[in-house]
Structures are given as structure tokens and as C-alpha cells.
Design a protein around this motif. Structure first.
Motif, PDB file in Angstrom:
ATOM      1  N   PHE A   2       0.817  -1.205   0.000  1.00 49.58           N
ATOM      2  CA  PHE A   2       0.000   0.000   0.000  1.00 49.58           C
ATOM      3  C   PHE A   2       0.858   1.264   0.000  1.00 49.58           C
ATOM      4  O   PHE A   2       1.906   1.313   0.626  1.00 49.58           O
ATOM      5  N   GLU A   3       0.361   2.260  -0.716  1.00 47.07           N
ATOM      6  CA  GLU A   3       0.907   3.609  -0.559  1.00 47.07           C
ATOM      7  C   GLU A   3       0.303   4.206   0.706  1.00 47.07           C
ATOM      8  O   GLU A   3      -0.677   3.693   1.245  1.00 47.07           O
ATOM      9  N   ASP A   5      -1.440   6.995   1.192  1.00 47.28           N
ATOM     10  CA  ASP A   5      -2.817   7.477   1.058  1.00 47.28           C
ATOM     11  C   ASP A   5      -3.805   6.320   0.960  1.00 47.28           C
ATOM     12  O   ASP A   5      -4.932   6.421   1.432  1.00 47.28           O
ATOM     13  N   GLN A   6      -3.388   5.200   0.363  1.00 46.66           N
ATOM     14  CA  GLN A   6      -4.261   4.027   0.328  1.00 46.66           C
ATOM     15  C   GLN A   6      -4.457   3.470   1.745  1.00 46.66           C
ATOM     16  O   GLN A   6      -5.542   3.016   2.108  1.00 46.66           O
ATOM     17  N   TYR A   7      -3.386   3.510   2.531  1.00 45.99           N
ATOM     18  CA  TYR A   7      -3.456   3.054   3.909  1.00 45.99           C
ATOM     19  C   TYR A   7      -4.435   3.926   4.706  1.00 45.99           C
ATOM     20  O   TYR A   7      -5.259   3.404   5.464  1.00 45.99           O
ATOM     21  N   GLY A   9      -6.925   5.671   3.482  1.00 46.80           N
ATOM     22  CA  GLY A   9      -8.264   5.387   2.964  1.00 46.80           C
ATOM     23  C   GLY A   9      -8.831   4.103   3.547  1.00 46.80           C
ATOM     24  O   GLY A   9     -10.005   4.024   3.890  1.00 46.80           O
ATOM     25  N   PHE A  10      -7.971   3.094   3.654  1.00 48.89           N
ATOM     26  CA  PHE A  10      -8.396   1.826   4.239  1.00 48.89           C
ATOM     27  C   PHE A  10      -8.770   2.006   5.707  1.00 48.89           C
ATOM     28  O   PHE A  10      -9.787   1.473   6.174  1.00 48.89           O
TER      29      PHE A  10
END
Length: 59
Positions: A2-3, A5-7, A9-10
Motif C-alpha cells: 500500500f501507498e 494514502d491508500q493506507y 483510505g483503508f
């Protein structure tokens, strides 16, 4: 992997999902029975008052 920002978002998704789950549990265990109980009490009071009014009119 994960990047960052994805982290984030999750984590936001999990937070919203968890808040929704606990809100649903709260509503099902406290608010809905309280609402139903209040409605039943009011229904029986109205029935009792209607019966009393009918008896008073017959006298």
C-alpha cells in the motif's frame, strides 16, 4: 504494498464501517425497543380512555 494514502483510505473505511456496525447494534438494542414500548403504552392509554369515555356516556 500500500501507498500511504491508500493506507489512510483503508483506515477511514474501517472506521466508518465499525461506527456503522456499533450504531446498528445500539439502535437495535436500545432505541427500537424504547420506541415500541412507548407506542404500546400510548396505545393502551388511548384504549383505556376511550373505554372510560364510552362508559361515562352510557350513564
Amino acid at each position: 504494498m500500500f501507498e500511504f494514502d491508500q493506507y489512510l483510505g483503508f483506515l477511514a473505511f474501517l472506521t466508518i464501517l465499525t461506527i456503522g456496525f456499533w450504531l446498528m447494534i445500539f439502535l437495535l438494542t436500545f432505541v427500537i425497543p424504547y420506541w415500541l414500548g412507548g407506542n404500546l403504552i400510548e396505545f393502551f392509554k388511548e384504549k383505556r380512555d376511550a373505554r372510560k369515555a364510552k362508559l361515562n356516556n352510557e350513564e
